[in-house]
Structure formats: C-alpha cells, structure tokens
Write an enzyme that holds these catalytic residues in place. Structure first.
Site, PDB file in Angstrom:
ATOM      1  N   THR A 186     -16.634   0.583   3.182  1.00  0.00           N
ATOM      2  CA  THR A 186     -15.198   0.763   3.455  1.00  0.00           C
ATOM      3  C   THR A 186     -14.950   2.267   3.503  1.00  0.00           C
ATOM      4  OG1 THR A 186     -14.452   1.055   1.171  1.00  0.00           O
ATOM      5  CG2 THR A 186     -14.710  -1.215   1.913  1.00  0.00           C
ATOM      6  N   ASP A 193       3.705   2.781  -4.285  1.00  0.00           N
ATOM      7  CA  ASP A 193       2.746   3.640  -4.988  1.00  0.00           C
ATOM      8  C   ASP A 193       2.532   2.995  -6.354  1.00  0.00           C
ATOM      9  OD1 ASP A 193       1.399   5.511  -6.477  1.00  0.00           O
ATOM     10  OD2 ASP A 193       2.621   7.212  -5.820  1.00  0.00           O
ATOM     11  N   VAL A 194       1.371   2.402  -6.552  1.00  0.00           N
ATOM     12  CA  VAL A 194       1.152   1.621  -7.778  1.00  0.00           C
ATOM     13  C   VAL A 194       1.111   2.485  -9.042  1.00  0.00           C
ATOM     14  CG1 VAL A 194      -0.040  -0.268  -6.585  1.00  0.00           C
ATOM     15  CG2 VAL A 194      -1.387   1.624  -7.571  1.00  0.00           C
ATOM     16  N   TYR A 237     -13.856   7.722 -12.820  1.00  0.00           N
ATOM     17  CA  TYR A 237     -13.862   6.444 -12.105  1.00  0.00           C
ATOM     18  C   TYR A 237     -14.439   5.343 -13.004  1.00  0.00           C
ATOM     19  CZ  TYR A 237     -14.743   3.017  -8.430  1.00  0.00           C
ATOM     20  OH  TYR A 237     -14.756   1.881  -7.675  1.00  0.00           O
ATOM     21  N   ASP A 265       0.860  -1.186   0.000  1.00  0.00           N
ATOM     22  CA  ASP A 265       0.000   0.000   0.000  1.00  0.00           C
ATOM     23  C   ASP A 265       0.894   1.234   0.000  1.00  0.00           C
ATOM     24  OD1 ASP A 265      -3.253   0.213   0.937  1.00  0.00           O
ATOM     25  OD2 ASP A 265      -2.082   2.077   0.976  1.00  0.00           O
TER      26      ASP A 265
HETATM   27  N1  LIG Z   1     -16.079   0.035  -1.541  1.00  0.00           N
HETATM   28  C1  LIG Z   1     -16.855   0.010  -2.630  1.00  0.00           C
HETATM   29  O1  LIG Z   1     -18.093   0.242  -2.558  1.00  0.00           O
HETATM   30  C2  LIG Z   1     -16.255  -0.350  -3.953  1.00  0.00           C
HETATM   31  C3  LIG Z   1     -17.133  -0.639  -5.024  1.00  0.00           C
HETATM   32  C4  LIG Z   1     -16.606  -0.948  -6.272  1.00  0.00           C
HETATM   33  C5  LIG Z   1     -15.217  -1.007  -6.444  1.00  0.00           C
HETATM   34  N2  LIG Z   1     -14.390  -0.721  -5.393  1.00  0.00           N
HETATM   35  C6  LIG Z   1     -12.946  -0.781  -5.632  1.00  0.00           C
HETATM   36  O2  LIG Z   1     -12.340  -1.638  -4.688  1.00  0.00           O
HETATM   37  C7  LIG Z   1     -10.983  -1.228  -4.486  1.00  0.00           C
HETATM   38  C8  LIG Z   1     -10.711  -1.137  -3.003  1.00  0.00           C
HETATM   39  O3  LIG Z   1     -11.588  -0.179  -2.473  1.00  0.00           O
HETATM   40  P1  LIG Z   1     -11.940  -0.084  -0.929  1.00  0.00           P
HETATM   41  O4  LIG Z   1     -13.396   0.132  -0.865  1.00  0.00           O
HETATM   42  O5  LIG Z   1     -11.309  -1.176  -0.164  1.00  0.00           O
HETATM   43  O6  LIG Z   1     -11.244   1.332  -0.615  1.00  0.00           O
HETATM   44  P2  LIG Z   1     -10.281   1.837   0.539  1.00  0.00           P
HETATM   45  O7  LIG Z   1     -10.197   3.304   0.349  1.00  0.00           O
HETATM   46  O8  LIG Z   1     -10.717   1.284   1.850  1.00  0.00           O
HETATM   47  O9  LIG Z   1      -8.873   1.157   0.163  1.00  0.00           O
HETATM   48  C9  LIG Z   1      -8.091   1.579  -0.911  1.00  0.00           C
HETATM   49  C10 LIG Z   1      -6.625   1.366  -0.555  1.00  0.00           C
HETATM   50  O10 LIG Z   1      -5.831   1.699  -1.704  1.00  0.00           O
HETATM   51  C11 LIG Z   1      -4.678   2.386  -1.242  1.00  0.00           C
HETATM   52  N3  LIG Z   1      -4.093   3.206  -2.299  1.00  0.00           N
HETATM   53  C12 LIG Z   1      -4.577   4.386  -2.795  1.00  0.00           C
HETATM   54  N4  LIG Z   1      -3.723   4.885  -3.702  1.00  0.00           N
HETATM   55  C13 LIG Z   1      -2.689   4.004  -3.788  1.00  0.00           C
HETATM   56  C14 LIG Z   1      -1.498   3.978  -4.551  1.00  0.00           C
HETATM   57  N5  LIG Z   1      -1.181   4.973  -5.404  1.00  0.00           N
HETATM   58  N6  LIG Z   1      -0.656   2.928  -4.401  1.00  0.00           N
HETATM   59  C15 LIG Z   1      -0.951   1.929  -3.530  1.00  0.00           C
HETATM   60  N7  LIG Z   1      -2.054   1.910  -2.768  1.00  0.00           N
HETATM   61  C16 LIG Z   1      -2.918   2.942  -2.902  1.00  0.00           C
HETATM   62  C17 LIG Z   1      -5.204   3.242  -0.087  1.00  0.00           C
HETATM   63  O11 LIG Z   1      -4.124   3.691   0.748  1.00  0.00           O
HETATM   64  C18 LIG Z   1      -6.158   2.275   0.586  1.00  0.00           C
HETATM   65  O12 LIG Z   1      -5.482   1.504   1.581  1.00  0.00           O
HETATM   66  C19 LIG Z   1     -10.814   0.076  -5.245  1.00  0.00           C
HETATM   67  O13 LIG Z   1     -10.176  -0.174  -6.477  1.00  0.00           O
HETATM   68  C20 LIG Z   1     -12.240   0.549  -5.474  1.00  0.00           C
HETATM   69  O14 LIG Z   1     -12.366   1.338  -6.616  1.00  0.00           O
HETATM   70  C21 LIG Z   1     -14.874  -0.403  -4.159  1.00  0.00           C
END
Ligand SMILES: NC(=O)c1ccc[n+]([C@@H]2O[C@H](COP(=O)([O-])OP(=O)(O)OC[C@H]3O[C@@H](n4cnc5c(N)ncnc54)[C@H](O)[C@@H]3O)[C@@H](O)[C@H]2O)c1
Length: 267
Positions: free
Chosen positions: A196, A69-70, A161, A43
C-alpha cells in the site's frame, strides 16, 4: 439448513471505516459493501475518498463519506453522529487509519512521539470509545482495530510505531473484556508487509514517478520475508476484517489475528 456462508453477509448493517481513502481501509470498504453493508468511509484526506465511495455505491449500498481527523476527539464524535443521523446506527467499526513514525528510540523528539501516539493510539482509542457507546445503544456490534506485525519482534528505527501498535492490542483486549457483556466484540489484526502507499511511498522519485528498480527490489525483498514467497495485498487484510466484523466471527473477541504470509520478521 441455511447456507453457512450466510454468516458472512452483512445486509442491512452499517459499517464505519477509518483510513478509507487508501490501502487496507479502501479495500475494507469495498469488501464490506460487497457483503451488503452500508459504509461510512472516513479519512482525513477528503479528496481521496471519491474512489472508495464509487466502489461502495457500485455494490448497491449507501456510502457516506466523512472527513475526519481521528486524532481529534471532536471529529471522531461528529463522525459517529453523522453515521447515526444518516444511516440510523453503527453495527461494525474498523479503526484502520495509522502511519509510520520512524526514528531510533534515543533520538525521538516530542513532536514525533506525540504525533505517533495521537494517530496510532489515541485515534484508535477514540474510535473504540465512540463505537462501544453507539453499539451499547443498539444491543451490540463488532470492532476491529489495526495493529501490526511490528508488535511481534523489535526492529531498530520504528519504535514509536511498534509501541503504539502494541498499545492498540492491549487497549482492544481490555475493551473486549469490558464491552463483551453488552454484545460488543473487539478484535485486533496484526498485518504483515502489505503493498500500500504505507509501504511503497519510498519507491517514488522526486518527480512523483515510480522508481521501477527500487520497486522491484522492494518486492523481491518483501517476498523473501514470507516462506510462501509472496507479499500481501490490501484485500488479504480486508477479507479478515470483514470476517471479524460479520456474524461468522460471533465467538471471536479480544484476539490478535495475523495474516502475514508466515513472516518471521528476519529483516
Ligand atoms: N501496509 C502494511 O504493510 C501494514 C502493515 C501492518 C500494519 N499496517 C497498518 O494498517 C493501517 C492501514 O495502512 P495502509 O497500509 O492501508 O496505509 P495507507 O497509507 O495506504 O492508508 C492510511 C490511511 O489513513 C489515513 N489517515 C492518516 N492520518 C489520518 C488521520 N489523522 N485521520 C484519519 N485518517 C488518517 C490516510 O489519509 C490514509 O488514507 C495502518 O494503521 C497501518 O499502520 C499496515
């Protein structure tokens, strides 16, 4: 006959998860560890990884925290180097890191567009490239890339997005065709609304405390999106990812899987 559920076990496997500090990524690390895999927990938020690492180690497997940082190719390359150096190989990769980039299409500035593409699209692309290269070396593996239910119907104000997540689906399907002959499976998940920090960040007051009324309203609204009357939690997505990364899914590749409570996106 052996127990058919053994196909879900990942003992001796090495998994790598991005976005591991929070939400779906953190839950995925925990589930993969419970199925026997050692986990590289990556992360950009290094401080946030401690809790995830503790949960992985509590399952009796190794956790390797990596600050990555991805959006930076060099970081992603180094992360895979660390995984191979520390744990010998990479069998399973979940490219989960992602974020929302709001704005109407006509108003989008270059900074928002570039940031969205860099994280949601290029971050997953880099993770897929290095995963395929590592897995070809060892005869195969499995990758899950995280898209979103937002690819199914347009919704005003989340264009960057939605279009980056749509691109994730096609890049993954293309990669699945290309890497299949090397024993590499690549699937996509398109989660529905999942509780989340990604979804709940707006529900906190300026002082950092939870706005309970806003939280309750959001919960009710989110439940209303599903005919089941429930809202998703990270574990719902993590269990799907674990299935797709395990041998239980050995016939599944190039597909989009939706755990979304049957949401029809009538928001
Ligand atoms: N929660 C939802 O409702 C939902 C729905 C559809 C898709 N998603 C997708 O699921 C994935 C995870 O989401 P989540 O809900 O767990 O969100 P979250 O915000 O809880 O977690 C996202 C994580 O990604 C990390 N991150 C951000 N930028 C980064 C970078 N440049 N390099 C490395 N790490 C980085 C953040 O630090 C965080 O720990 C995301 O891709 C999101 O788009 C989530």
């Amino acid at each position: 006959m052996t127990n058919p559920f053994d196909a879900y076990r990942m003992d001796g496997r090495v998994a790598l998860v991005t976005g591991a500090a929070s939400g779906i990524g953190a839950a995925t690390c925990e589930v993969l560890a419970a199925s026997g895999a050692s986990v590289v927990c990556a992360d950009v938020n290094a401080d946030g990884l401690a809790d995830t690492v503790a949960k992985v180690e509590a399952a009796g497997v190794r956790a390797v925290p990596v600050t990555c940082d991805v959006t930076k190719r060099a970081d992603v390359a180094a992360m895979f180097g660390t995984a191979v150096r520390e744990l010998g190989k990479v069998d399973a990769v979940a490219n989960i890191a992602g974020a929302m980039f709001p704005g109407l299409i006509e108003d989008l500035d270059d900074e928002t567009i570039d940031k969205g593409i860099d994280l949601n699209l290029k971050g997953v692309l880099y993770g897929t490239q290095y995963a395929i290269r590592a897995m070809k070396e060892t005869g195969g593996g499995a990758i899950v890339n995280v898209s979103s239910g937002a690819i199914d119907l347009p919704y005003a104000g989340i264009g960057v997005y939605a279009f980056t997540k749509a691109a994730v689906a096609m890049l993954s399907m293309t990669a699945a065709v290309e890497a299949g002959p090397y024993g590499v499976r690549i699937n996509i998940i398109a989660p529905g609304q999942t509780m989340t920090p990604f979804t709940t960040w707006r529900l906190y007051k300026e002082d950092g405390s939870l706005d309970q009324q806003a939280f309750d309203d959001f919960l009710e609204y989110s439940r209303g999106l599903s005919p089941l009357g429930i809202v998703g939690e990270s574990l719902d997505q993590a269990l799907l990812i674990q299935y797709l990364l395990s041998d239980a899914a050995k016939y599944a590749t190039g597909q989009i899987f939706r755990v979304n409570g049957g949401q029809t996106w009538s928001w």
